[in-house]
Design a protein around this motif. Structure first.
Motif, mmCIF file in Angstrom:
data_model
loop_
_atom_site.group_PDB
_atom_site.id
_atom_site.type_symbol
_atom_site.label_atom_id
_atom_site.label_comp_id
_atom_site.label_asym_id
_atom_site.label_seq_id
_atom_site.Cartn_x
_atom_site.Cartn_y
_atom_site.Cartn_z
ATOM 1 N N LEU A 33 63.802 1.125 17.724
ATOM 2 C CA LEU A 33 64.300 2.048 16.704
ATOM 3 C C LEU A 33 64.923 1.360 15.497
ATOM 4 O O LEU A 33 64.913 1.914 14.405
ATOM 5 C CB LEU A 33 65.308 3.018 17.325
ATOM 6 C CG LEU A 33 64.752 3.897 18.442
ATOM 7 C CD1 LEU A 33 65.861 4.703 19.084
ATOM 8 C CD2 LEU A 33 63.644 4.795 17.936
ATOM 9 N N GLY A 34 65.477 0.169 15.680
ATOM 10 C CA GLY A 34 66.172 -0.454 14.562
ATOM 11 C C GLY A 34 65.821 -1.901 14.319
ATOM 12 O O GLY A 34 66.504 -2.585 13.561
ATOM 13 N N GLY A 35 64.774 -2.371 14.962
ATOM 14 C CA GLY A 35 64.414 -3.774 14.812
ATOM 15 C C GLY A 35 63.404 -4.010 13.706
ATOM 16 O O GLY A 35 62.901 -3.084 13.072
ATOM 17 N N LEU A 36 63.137 -5.268 13.486
ATOM 18 C CA LEU A 36 62.121 -5.652 12.514
ATOM 19 C C LEU A 36 60.740 -5.500 13.153
ATOM 20 O O LEU A 36 60.578 -5.685 14.347
ATOM 21 C CB LEU A 36 62.328 -7.101 12.086
ATOM 22 C CG LEU A 36 63.666 -7.408 11.425
ATOM 23 C CD1 LEU A 36 63.810 -8.901 11.208
ATOM 24 C CD2 LEU A 36 63.791 -6.672 10.116
ATOM 25 N N VAL A 37 59.752 -5.169 12.345
ATOM 26 C CA VAL A 37 58.398 -4.968 12.836
ATOM 27 C C VAL A 37 57.480 -6.015 12.212
ATOM 28 O O VAL A 37 57.533 -6.255 11.006
ATOM 29 C CB VAL A 37 57.882 -3.551 12.474
ATOM 30 C CG1 VAL A 37 56.474 -3.345 12.989
ATOM 31 C CG2 VAL A 37 58.819 -2.486 13.007
ATOM 32 N N THR A 38 56.679 -6.640 13.047
ATOM 33 C CA THR A 38 55.713 -7.617 12.578
ATOM 34 C C THR A 38 54.464 -7.533 13.439
ATOM 35 O O THR A 38 54.497 -6.964 14.529
ATOM 36 C CB THR A 38 56.302 -9.045 12.597
ATOM 37 O OG1 THR A 38 55.406 -9.929 11.961
ATOM 38 C CG2 THR A 38 56.558 -9.511 14.011
ATOM 39 N N GLU A 39 53.402 -8.119 12.957
ATOM 40 C CA GLU A 39 52.173 -8.114 13.737
ATOM 41 C C GLU A 39 52.175 -9.302 14.679
ATOM 42 O O GLU A 39 52.560 -10.415 14.315
ATOM 43 C CB GLU A 39 50.961 -8.180 12.814
ATOM 44 C CG GLU A 39 49.668 -7.925 13.553
ATOM 45 C CD GLU A 39 48.497 -7.732 12.612
ATOM 46 O OE1 GLU A 39 47.475 -8.404 12.846
ATOM 47 O OE2 GLU A 39 48.611 -6.921 11.681
ATOM 48 N N GLY A 40 51.746 -9.044 15.893
ATOM 49 C CA GLY A 40 51.644 -10.090 16.892
ATOM 50 C C GLY A 40 50.300 -10.019 17.576
ATOM 51 O O GLY A 40 49.451 -9.196 17.223
ATOM 52 N N ALA A 66 60.250 -13.379 10.457
ATOM 53 C CA ALA A 66 60.365 -13.314 9.001
ATOM 54 C C ALA A 66 60.707 -14.677 8.394
ATOM 55 O O ALA A 66 60.304 -14.971 7.269
ATOM 56 C CB ALA A 66 61.421 -12.278 8.606
ATOM 57 N N ASP A 67 61.424 -15.520 9.138
ATOM 58 C CA ASP A 67 61.782 -16.848 8.619
ATOM 59 C C ASP A 67 60.726 -17.913 8.909
ATOM 60 O O ASP A 67 60.923 -19.086 8.619
ATOM 61 C CB ASP A 67 63.148 -17.284 9.159
ATOM 62 C CG ASP A 67 63.165 -17.443 10.671
ATOM 63 O OD1 ASP A 67 62.102 -17.283 11.318
ATOM 64 O OD2 ASP A 67 64.243 -17.722 11.218
ATOM 65 N N GLY A 68 59.583 -17.525 9.499
ATOM 66 C CA GLY A 68 58.483 -18.446 9.727
ATOM 67 C C GLY A 68 58.410 -19.069 11.113
ATOM 68 O O GLY A 68 57.459 -19.768 11.422
ATOM 69 N N ARG A 69 59.412 -18.818 11.957
ATOM 70 C CA ARG A 69 59.384 -19.364 13.317
ATOM 71 C C ARG A 69 58.412 -18.581 14.180
ATOM 72 O O ARG A 69 58.339 -17.370 14.114
ATOM 73 C CB ARG A 69 60.766 -19.306 13.965
ATOM 74 C CG ARG A 69 61.720 -20.325 13.411
ATOM 75 C CD ARG A 69 63.021 -20.311 14.178
ATOM 76 N NE ARG A 69 63.725 -19.055 13.904
ATOM 77 C CZ ARG A 69 64.695 -18.554 14.670
ATOM 78 N NH1 ARG A 69 65.058 -19.177 15.761
ATOM 79 N NH2 ARG A 69 65.291 -17.433 14.345
ATOM 80 N N VAL A 88 54.829 -5.872 17.070
ATOM 81 C CA VAL A 88 55.971 -6.369 17.824
ATOM 82 C C VAL A 88 57.241 -5.945 17.098
ATOM 83 O O VAL A 88 57.332 -6.044 15.879
ATOM 84 C CB VAL A 88 55.922 -7.908 17.955
ATOM 85 C CG1 VAL A 88 57.154 -8.435 18.662
ATOM 86 C CG2 VAL A 88 54.660 -8.337 18.668
ATOM 87 N N ARG A 89 58.194 -5.467 17.854
ATOM 88 C CA ARG A 89 59.496 -5.118 17.307
ATOM 89 C C ARG A 89 60.535 -6.037 17.929
ATOM 90 O O ARG A 89 60.515 -6.259 19.137
ATOM 91 C CB ARG A 89 59.816 -3.666 17.615
ATOM 92 C CG ARG A 89 58.972 -2.709 16.803
ATOM 93 C CD ARG A 89 58.693 -1.433 17.560
ATOM 94 N NE ARG A 89 57.902 -0.521 16.751
ATOM 95 C CZ ARG A 89 56.575 -0.499 16.752
ATOM 96 N NH1 ARG A 89 55.899 -1.342 17.493
ATOM 97 N NH2 ARG A 89 55.919 0.369 16.005
#
Length: 142
Positions: A33-40, A66-69, A88-89
């Motif tokens: 609900l409140g995390g960052l979302v990215t593709e995995g 988001a920081d590249g790790r 992925v959240r």
């Protein structure tokens, strides 16, 4: 007396298990609900054999923060193929792999249902233990 002791054992054992599962679910829901979302992507899918000959499937997911790790984490989900893209959240913090989940739209809902099933079963045994304690204490007062 024996009923109260058995109830106390059930209450302690399954109460701790239920509490652990609820805490884990709350962490996953916070990420959902409140995390960052990215593709995995599902980077690995492997099986292990249980003591009774059952096969268990495990899934390892990878994503770039988001920081590249680059981070990998394991979470069980049904019908997930190796190489399949997922959303992925995760939450930022000391260990984003611990808060990462594929639950939600673009991922899978099976981790949620598995978690709710475990909470339901352990919660029922916790309530049964509470009932045994209550009946056992009632027996002692007579």
């Amino acid at each position: 007396m024996e009923m109260a002791a058995a109830g106390g054992f059930l209450l302690a054992t399954f109460g701790v298990l239920c509490g652990f599962l609820v805490r884990q679910l709350v962490g996953r829901l916070r990420s959902l609900l409140g995390g960052l979302v990215t593709e995995g992507v599902c980077v690995r899918r492997y099986s292990s054999e249980g003591s009774e000959g059952n096969t268990y499937w495990h899934h390892v997911y990878g994503f770039t923060m988001a920081d590249g790790r680059y981070v990998e984490f394991e979470e069980d989900a049904l019908l997930m193929a190796q190489g399949q893209a997922v959303m992925v959240r995760y939450r930022l913090g000391k260990n984003p792999a611990r808060t990462a989940t594929v639950m939600g739209r673009g991922g899978a809902w099976s981790p949620l249902f598995g978690q709710l099933f475990g909470i339901g079963v352990s919660g029922c045994f916790t309530l049964l233990g509470l009932l045994f304690v209550w009946l056992g204490v009632g027996e002692l007062s007579r």
